[in-house]
Design a protein around this motif. Structure first.
Motif, PDB file in Angstrom:
ATOM      1  N   SER A 125       0.820  -1.202   0.000  1.00 33.19           N
ATOM      2  CA  SER A 125       0.000   0.000   0.000  1.00 33.19           C
ATOM      3  C   SER A 125       0.863   1.265   0.000  1.00 33.19           C
ATOM      4  O   SER A 125       1.963   1.281   0.552  1.00 33.19           O
ATOM      5  CB  SER A 125      -0.938   0.003   1.208  1.00 33.19           C
ATOM      6  N   GLN A 126       0.341   2.293  -0.629  1.00 36.18           N
ATOM      7  CA  GLN A 126       1.070   3.553  -0.704  1.00 36.18           C
ATOM      8  C   GLN A 126       1.288   4.132   0.683  1.00 36.18           C
ATOM      9  O   GLN A 126       2.332   4.741   0.958  1.00 36.18           O
ATOM     10  CB  GLN A 126       0.309   4.550  -1.579  1.00 36.18           C
ATOM     11  N   HIS A 127       0.333   3.938   1.580  1.00 34.49           N
ATOM     12  CA  HIS A 127       0.489   4.428   2.955  1.00 34.49           C
ATOM     13  C   HIS A 127       1.664   3.727   3.640  1.00 34.49           C
ATOM     14  O   HIS A 127       2.402   4.354   4.417  1.00 34.49           O
ATOM     15  CB  HIS A 127      -0.799   4.204   3.750  1.00 34.49           C
ATOM     16  N   ALA A 128       1.836   2.426   3.342  1.00 33.43           N
ATOM     17  CA  ALA A 128       2.962   1.686   3.921  1.00 33.43           C
ATOM     18  C   ALA A 128       4.288   2.217   3.371  1.00 33.43           C
ATOM     19  O   ALA A 128       5.262   2.403   4.111  1.00 33.43           O
ATOM     20  CB  ALA A 128       2.828   0.197   3.615  1.00 33.43           C
ATOM     21  N   ILE A 129       4.319   2.460   2.060  1.00 35.57           N
ATOM     22  CA  ILE A 129       5.529   3.010   1.434  1.00 35.57           C
ATOM     23  C   ILE A 129       5.872   4.363   2.053  1.00 35.57           C
ATOM     24  O   ILE A 129       7.033   4.634   2.392  1.00 35.57           O
ATOM     25  CB  ILE A 129       5.321   3.147  -0.085  1.00 35.57           C
ATOM     26  N   ASP A 130       4.853   5.201   2.198  1.00 37.12           N
ATOM     27  CA  ASP A 130       5.078   6.542   2.752  1.00 37.12           C
ATOM     28  C   ASP A 130       5.603   6.462   4.188  1.00 37.12           C
ATOM     29  O   ASP A 130       6.489   7.249   4.576  1.00 37.12           O
ATOM     30  CB  ASP A 130       3.780   7.343   2.715  1.00 37.12           C
ATOM     31  N   ALA A 131       5.056   5.522   4.975  1.00 34.83           N
ATOM     32  CA  ALA A 131       5.478   5.401   6.379  1.00 34.83           C
ATOM     33  C   ALA A 131       6.950   5.030   6.486  1.00 34.83           C
ATOM     34  O   ALA A 131       7.702   5.590   7.297  1.00 34.83           O
ATOM     35  CB  ALA A 131       4.613   4.366   7.090  1.00 34.83           C
ATOM     36  N   ILE A 132       7.397   4.090   5.643  1.00 33.98           N
ATOM     37  CA  ILE A 132       8.799   3.660   5.691  1.00 33.98           C
ATOM     38  C   ILE A 132       9.711   4.756   5.139  1.00 33.98           C
ATOM     39  O   ILE A 132      10.762   5.072   5.720  1.00 33.98           O
ATOM     40  CB  ILE A 132       8.987   2.345   4.915  1.00 33.98           C
ATOM     41  N   ASN A 133       9.301   5.356   4.008  1.00 33.76           N
ATOM     42  CA  ASN A 133      10.134   6.406   3.408  1.00 33.76           C
ATOM     43  C   ASN A 133      10.288   7.613   4.324  1.00 33.76           C
ATOM     44  O   ASN A 133      11.370   8.214   4.412  1.00 33.76           O
ATOM     45  CB  ASN A 133       9.535   6.842   2.068  1.00 33.76           C
ATOM     46  N   GLN A 134       9.221   7.975   4.978  1.00 36.82           N
ATOM     47  CA  GLN A 134       9.293   9.115   5.889  1.00 36.82           C
ATOM     48  C   GLN A 134      10.284   8.847   7.021  1.00 36.82           C
ATOM     49  O   GLN A 134      11.042   9.727   7.419  1.00 36.82           O
ATOM     50  CB  GLN A 134       7.908   9.415   6.470  1.00 36.82           C
ATOM     51  N   PHE A 135      10.296   7.613   7.504  1.00 36.26           N
ATOM     52  CA  PHE A 135      11.199   7.247   8.592  1.00 36.26           C
ATOM     53  C   PHE A 135      12.661   7.289   8.151  1.00 36.26           C
ATOM     54  O   PHE A 135      13.519   7.857   8.839  1.00 36.26           O
ATOM     55  CB  PHE A 135      10.838   5.850   9.102  1.00 36.26           C
ATOM     56  N   ILE A 136      12.987   6.718   6.983  1.00 32.60           N
ATOM     57  CA  ILE A 136      14.396   6.596   6.584  1.00 32.60           C
ATOM     58  C   ILE A 136      14.947   7.866   5.946  1.00 32.60           C
ATOM     59  O   ILE A 136      16.163   7.985   5.752  1.00 32.60           O
ATOM     60  CB  ILE A 136      14.614   5.396   5.629  1.00 32.60           C
ATOM     61  N   THR A 137      14.075   8.824   5.605  1.00 37.47           N
ATOM     62  CA  THR A 137      14.562  10.079   5.023  1.00 37.47           C
ATOM     63  C   THR A 137      14.421  11.258   5.977  1.00 37.47           C
ATOM     64  O   THR A 137      14.901  12.359   5.667  1.00 37.47           O
ATOM     65  CB  THR A 137      13.802  10.399   3.716  1.00 37.47           C
ATOM     66  N   ASP A 138      13.783  11.039   7.098  1.00 38.49           N
ATOM     67  CA  ASP A 138      13.563  12.125   8.057  1.00 38.49           C
ATOM     68  C   ASP A 138      14.891  12.602   8.647  1.00 38.49           C
ATOM     69  O   ASP A 138      15.772  11.798   8.970  1.00 38.49           O
ATOM     70  CB  ASP A 138      12.630  11.648   9.174  1.00 38.49           C
ATOM     71  N   ALA A 139      15.024  13.902   8.798  1.00 33.30           N
ATOM     72  CA  ALA A 139      16.262  14.471   9.355  1.00 33.30           C
ATOM     73  C   ALA A 139      16.488  14.002  10.784  1.00 33.30           C
ATOM     74  O   ALA A 139      17.632  13.922  11.247  1.00 33.30           O
ATOM     75  CB  ALA A 139      16.201  15.992   9.298  1.00 33.30           C
TER      76      ALA A 139
END
Length: 533
Positions: A153-167
């Motif tokens: 799911s796109q929500h799952a992708i967003d959750a992981i991406n936000q975590f690994i790219t967050d400052a």
């Protein structure tokens, strides 16, 4: 990912990975629940193995998946690359990888990087010293989602991406792109296990010439004995892109002529042969050897000239003292990328030395190779290329001719039995509509095997009925056999689909696989086909 492919995967996980897993921490659930849990756990080890290339035991030891695992299913540190892999896997095809699962994964990774081991199960706590050492040494931390479901799911992708790219992420070594090991990757890695080995070798070309455009091509003379040596070393893998393997020594006029020239006038071979055409993914010129230029070749495949090479190979093996040093052949060597469809065009255009039927070009269809690999997981050899070598005893086997007839008999079109009687070759003409109606993209190896078993059993029963009948009834069995064999399976389509009630996704249960390919021991053998037994 089809149900048949999922069944193959589960069998592999059960047989190879489950025995190597750390024991389950909670043994109170029923046995069937624990069995399914272990298969699910093993999937994480499979993902680690395919991503890193480690052995089965090492991959299995990386699994921490269990009850209360805090969202992380496997932890593996790859020393050569200094990468720490953290995996969450899901072995279900009917449920997407959800945002809830992604959030649990992110939380678990955060807790691990912050060394909150008290929030994990005993599998992680027992490895604390090992994980601490990996965290101290790792250059990169890589997150992996492994799944057999089509949807992430796109929500799952967003959750992981936000975590690994967050400052404000807990560790700057987190790689800003996670690995998706999805169903396409799973199927590809599974079928690759049954792929024919790639031929990487070298050849010396004498008097070579080079063409740079439109495709890098070399041509010149090569020693026939050198080509025969390649066949000795690599077997039929040398002809993997060809439409056929060796048709057998002396089995055609061309092959008999090849033998005659080797015996009487090897020096004239160059002038009497149409030559050999080969493709390679990589062609690298090297130094001079024996007066010719040496070339290192990767992904080499002979697409025309299999009969010349195989016949020469057998002659030299049978006559080790024969002098064939003067026998050379013209070689055309073309650089073609691995997935370039141009190789199919070349193969079609250049295969006319021995008689070629339209059916033989089915060997160029990727569906046939996929079916061959799937069937090997069921210990069935599928021959979709013509070849002269006999099948080794004790092996279950089928040919592409068996397959086309069997699929025609279970097809819903009532015109199929008519075509099977009048023009059976049309079913294997890849340019015809009938071929595409039988060999569908989603045809599983197991369904094909079941169809062939049914066909062979039915053919045997109709044959026995013909022997026992008299007069007009005998003629009906003799001339209407395809119509008789077509009618019965139309009422029992599920028999070939292999649908089961165990919710495993399997299309090839042990009960349906019990009969060997000769048609014996089949459940269909207990019933008649409208005739006397």
């Amino acid at each position: 990912m089809t149900g048949a492919q999922l069944a193959i995967l589960k069998t592999k996980l059960t047989n190879e990975f489950v025995p190597e897993l750390p024991p389950l921490l909670d043994l109170t659930p029923p046995a069937d629940h624990r069995t399914n849990k272990n298969i699910s756990r093993a999937f994480n080890a499979y993902a680690i193995q395919k991503i890193t290339g480690v052995d089965t035991a090492t991959a299995a030891k990386s699994v921490v998946d269990d009850y209360q695992d805090n969202g992380i299913d496997a932890i593996y540190y790859h020393q050569p690359s200094k990468k720490l892999f953290l995996v969450q896997g899901k072995l279900k095809t009917d449920e997407p990888f959800s945002q809830q699962e992604a959030n649990a994964f992110v939380k678990g990774v955060r807790d691990l990087l912050n060394e909150h081991y008290d929030r994990f199960n005993k599998n992680v706590q027992d490895r604390q010293a090992e994980i601490d050492a990996a965290l101290a040494e790792a250059a990169e931390i890589v997150l992996v989602t492994a799944r057999t479901a089509e949807l992430l799911s796109q929500h799952a992708i967003d959750a992981i991406n936000q975590f690994i790219t967050d400052a404000g992420k807990p560790d700057e070594r987190l790689v800003p792109a996670f690995i998706e090991f999805g169903p396409v990757d799973v199927v590809e890695s599974l079928l690759d296990e049954k792929a024919v080995p790639t031929v990487d070798d070298e050849l010396v070309i004498f008097g070579h010439q080079r063409i740079d455009a439109p495709r890098l091509t070399y041509y010149g003379q090569v020693s026939l004995s050198a080509l025969a040596a390649l066949h000795t070393k690599h077997g039929n893998a040398l002809f993997e892109k060809n439409i056929r393997y060796s048709l057998g020594v002396g089995k055609s006029d061309v092959n008999r002529a090849i033998l005659g020239t080797l015996v009487t006038a090897p020096a004239n071979f160059f002038f009497l042969s149409n030559g050999v055409t080969a493709i390679a993914n990589s062609i690298e010129p090297k130094g001079i050897r024996d007066g010719g230029r040496r070339f290192e070749l990767r992904g080499l495949s002979v697409i025309n000239g299999a009969q010349t090479i195989a016949t020469s190979h057998h002659f030299i093996a049978a006559n080790p003292h024969a002098d064939v040093a003067s026998a050379r052949v013209l070689l055309t060597l073309i650089r073609v990328d691995e997935d370039d469809p141009f190789s199919t065009e070349i193969t079609r255009a250049r295969n006319h030395q021995n008689p070629v039927s339209a059916a033989q070009f089915a060997a160029l269809d990727g569906i046939q190779e996929r079916l061959r690999r799937e069937l090997l997981f069921h210990n069935i050899v599928y021959r979709y290329r013509p070849e002269g070598e006999a099948m080794a005893p004790g092996l279950d086997a089928m040919t592409i001719e068996d397959a086309s007839v069997a699929l025609g008999l279970i097809h819903g079109d009532p015109g199929m039995p008519v075509m099977l009687k009048r023009e059976p070759g049309k079913l294997l003409d890849t340019k015809g509509a009938e071929y595409g109606r039988l060999f569908l993209a989603d045809l599983s190896g197991c369904r094909l095997a079941n169809a062939v078993r049914l066909y062979r059993c039915a053919s045997s029963l109709v044959g026995l009925s013909e022997i026992a009948a008299y007069g007009q009834e005998k003629l009906i069995y003799r001339h209407g056999r395809h119509a008789i064999m077509w009618l019965t399976p139309q009422q029992s389509r599920l028999a070939c689909s292999g649908h089961s009630n165990d919710n495993s996704g399997s299309e090839c249960t042990p009960e349906r696989s019990a009969g060997r390919m000769e048609g014996k021991s089949s459940s269909w053998g207990s019933g008649g086909y409208g005739g006397r037994r």
